[in-house]
Design a protein around this motif. Structure first.
Motif, short mmCIF file in Angstrom:
data_model
loop_
_atom_site.label_atom_id
_atom_site.label_comp_id
_atom_site.label_asym_id
_atom_site.label_seq_id
_atom_site.Cartn_x
_atom_site.Cartn_y
_atom_site.Cartn_z
N ASP A 236 0.57 -0.80 0.06
CA ASP A 236 -0.10 0.02 0.16
C ASP A 236 0.86 1.31 0.27
O ASP A 236 1.41 1.44 1.39
N SER A 237 1.22 1.99 -1.11
CA SER A 237 1.87 3.13 -1.56
C SER A 237 1.85 4.52 -0.48
O SER A 237 2.53 5.09 0.20
N THR A 238 0.40 4.27 0.88
CA THR A 238 -0.10 5.01 1.97
C THR A 238 0.44 4.93 2.99
O THR A 238 0.34 5.39 3.64
N ARG A 239 1.64 3.73 3.33
CA ARG A 239 2.11 2.83 4.64
C ARG A 239 3.16 2.23 4.24
O ARG A 239 3.45 1.84 3.38
N ARG A 240 4.35 3.17 4.92
CA ARG A 240 5.62 2.69 5.15
C ARG A 240 6.44 2.14 6.39
O ARG A 240 5.27 2.56 7.58
N PHE A 241 7.57 1.00 6.57
CA PHE A 241 7.73 0.84 7.67
C PHE A 241 9.36 1.39 8.46
O PHE A 241 9.94 1.71 6.53
N LEU A 242 9.48 1.39 9.38
CA LEU A 242 11.25 2.15 9.28
C LEU A 242 11.49 1.73 9.86
O LEU A 242 10.95 0.75 11.37
N MET B 205 23.08 5.97 3.11
CA MET B 205 23.88 4.95 3.73
C MET B 205 22.57 5.50 5.22
O MET B 205 22.61 5.40 6.07
N ALA B 206 21.31 6.09 4.78
CA ALA B 206 19.83 6.33 5.50
C ALA B 206 19.43 4.87 5.28
O ALA B 206 18.62 4.37 4.12
N PRO B 207 18.45 4.65 6.50
CA PRO B 207 17.58 3.85 6.61
C PRO B 207 16.55 3.58 6.02
O PRO B 207 15.96 5.14 5.28
N ARG B 208 16.04 3.06 4.80
CA ARG B 208 14.68 3.76 3.23
C ARG B 208 13.81 2.93 4.15
O ARG B 208 13.06 2.40 5.44
N ARG B 209 12.73 3.65 3.50
CA ARG B 209 11.20 3.54 3.88
C ARG B 209 10.68 2.47 3.53
O ARG B 209 10.22 2.08 1.89
N LEU B 210 10.22 1.24 3.64
CA LEU B 210 8.92 -0.46 2.64
C LEU B 210 8.23 0.34 3.08
O LEU B 210 7.60 0.05 4.24
N PRO B 211 7.61 -0.68 2.45
CA PRO B 211 6.23 -1.15 2.29
C PRO B 211 6.14 -2.78 3.26
O PRO B 211 4.81 -3.16 3.64
N GLN C 129 7.67 2.90 12.67
CA GLN C 129 8.15 3.00 13.03
C GLN C 129 8.92 1.83 14.03
O GLN C 129 7.71 1.76 15.25
N PHE C 130 9.91 0.41 13.79
CA PHE C 130 9.75 -1.03 14.47
C PHE C 130 11.21 -0.61 15.13
O PHE C 130 12.11 -0.78 14.13
N ASP C 131 11.67 0.04 16.80
CA ASP C 131 12.59 -0.36 16.75
C ASP C 131 12.64 -0.85 18.32
O ASP C 131 11.59 -0.94 19.19
N ASN C 132 14.15 -1.14 18.61
CA ASN C 132 14.22 -1.51 20.67
C ASN C 132 14.87 -0.28 21.33
O ASN C 132 14.62 0.51 21.09
N ALA C 133 14.50 -0.95 22.53
CA ALA C 133 14.33 0.31 23.61
C ALA C 133 16.41 0.93 23.36
O ALA C 133 16.08 1.53 24.17
N VAL D 55 6.36 2.04 17.49
CA VAL D 55 6.14 0.38 18.07
C VAL D 55 7.98 0.03 19.11
O VAL D 55 8.74 0.40 18.04
N CYS D 56 7.74 -0.17 20.24
CA CYS D 56 8.77 0.17 20.63
C CYS D 56 8.31 -2.27 21.03
O CYS D 56 7.98 -2.58 21.26
N GLU D 57 9.58 -2.27 19.87
CA GLU D 57 10.01 -4.10 19.62
C GLU D 57 10.23 -4.59 21.33
O GLU D 57 9.80 -5.82 21.04
#
Length: 320
Positions: free
Chosen positions: A97-103, A116-122, A169-173, A317-319
């Protein structure tokens, strides 16, 4: 606040960055090809991910220490995402979905571009974030719907119509603990306040970045009067969760303050000092205007953080 307040503010603060992940066992089976009994045990016993070593570890009260290799099942996040979609854990409409991306901002875990920057992916960047997204997809769907409701409620305070897009955005503490840019702008001093100090939480709290409409709504709400007990303050660098909790507190407090203003038949005052809007709001009763803070408070109660609104809805989102 009165006994009839809309939200339990302390409960919302406690739920900040603590999603339910009700379908975690199903997601583990789907992505890692775990046997159902092990997946259920891992989901119920706070399994710990060690992505570098390649193990998922936990302690089952009945069976003692257990672990499972992460190189079983799917190897790539793209194929894992396709699997959770095909198994109905994630809506089919989310596949691309082009309206939603993950980082993911941690460079050691992210898929990066030439700069060297994180991409925004589907799809999420890692197997772990694929699992966690699938485990909590119903809440993520609800969060997006609530953000759309909040943007609709903010329309009277905006100067333009908004077509929302979503960035998860999903990342850890560890990332949040060391980051100096977690999506907020500090307003005023960061000095700790005595716990009994009564001030408007926004005067020393955090505002959602890039959302002038929300700040205008907070400003007119402050003009109604009344004070609230401040969030038990800690310096932002002292505890990385405090920054997120402070924002959750401010949002939930203002959701209840708006409801109180509506119940007391209060009207918007001096809105013209904030500029022109798409709709007239001067002297309009709060009861005639939708409460923009209420749906945002619900998002925090689901365990997510709204880090930015308009033109991009950035949800954290904190993993861990």
């Amino acid at each position: 606040m009165s006994a009839g307040e809309l939200f339990d503010v302390e409960a919302i603060v406690a739920r900040t960055l603590e999603p339910t992940r009700a379908r975690l066992a199903d997601a583990l089976v789907c992505v890692l090809d775990m046997p159902e009994d092990l997946a259920t045990s891992a989901a119920q016993n706070d399994a710990q991910w060690d992505e570098r070593a390649g193990w998922l570890s936990w302690t089952d009260p009945a069976r003692g220490p257990l672990r499972y290799r992460l190189d079983r099942g799917h190897f790539e996040p793209a194929s894992a995402w396709e699997a959770v979609v095909s198994h109905g854990l994630v809506p089919e409409s989310w596949f691309d979905d082009s309206t939603r991306r993950f980082l993911t901002r941690s460079l050691d875990r992210a898929m990066i571009d030439r700069s060297m920057a994180p991409r925004r992916l589907p799809h999420p960047h890692t197997l772990r974030s694929c699992v966690l997204a699938a485990a909590d997809a119903p809440s993520m769907i609800a969060a997006e719907r609530l953000c759309v409701e909040a943007l609709a409620a903010l329309a009277p305070w905006s100067r333009a119509e908004v077509q929302p897009q979503f960035l998860w955005q999903f990342d850890n503490a560890a990332l949040f603990a060391r980051s100096t840019d977690i999506g907020f702008v500090l307003r005023g001093s960061d000095s700790p306040l005595p716990e009994e100090t009564e001030v408007d939480p926004w005067s020393l709290g955090y505002g959602v970045r890039a959302c002038a409409a929300l700040n205008r709504a907070a400003t007119v709400l402050r003009r109604v009067g009344g004070s609230v007990k401040a969030f038990p303050s800690r310096r932002p660098g002292e505890d990385w969760r405090a920054s997120f909790e402070r924002l959750a507190y401010s949002i939930a407090i203002d959701a209840n303050r708006w409801a109180a203003a509506a119940a007391n038949e209060a009207r918007v005052q001096n809105a013209t000092t904030l500029g022109s809007f798409l709709e007239p709001v001067e002297n309009v009763a709060f009861s005639s205007l939708p409460n923009p803070f209420a749906p945002l408070a619900e998002v925090f109660s689901l365990g997510f953080v709204v880090a930015a609104l308009t033109p991009l809805v950035h949800l954290v989102v904190c993993e861990d």
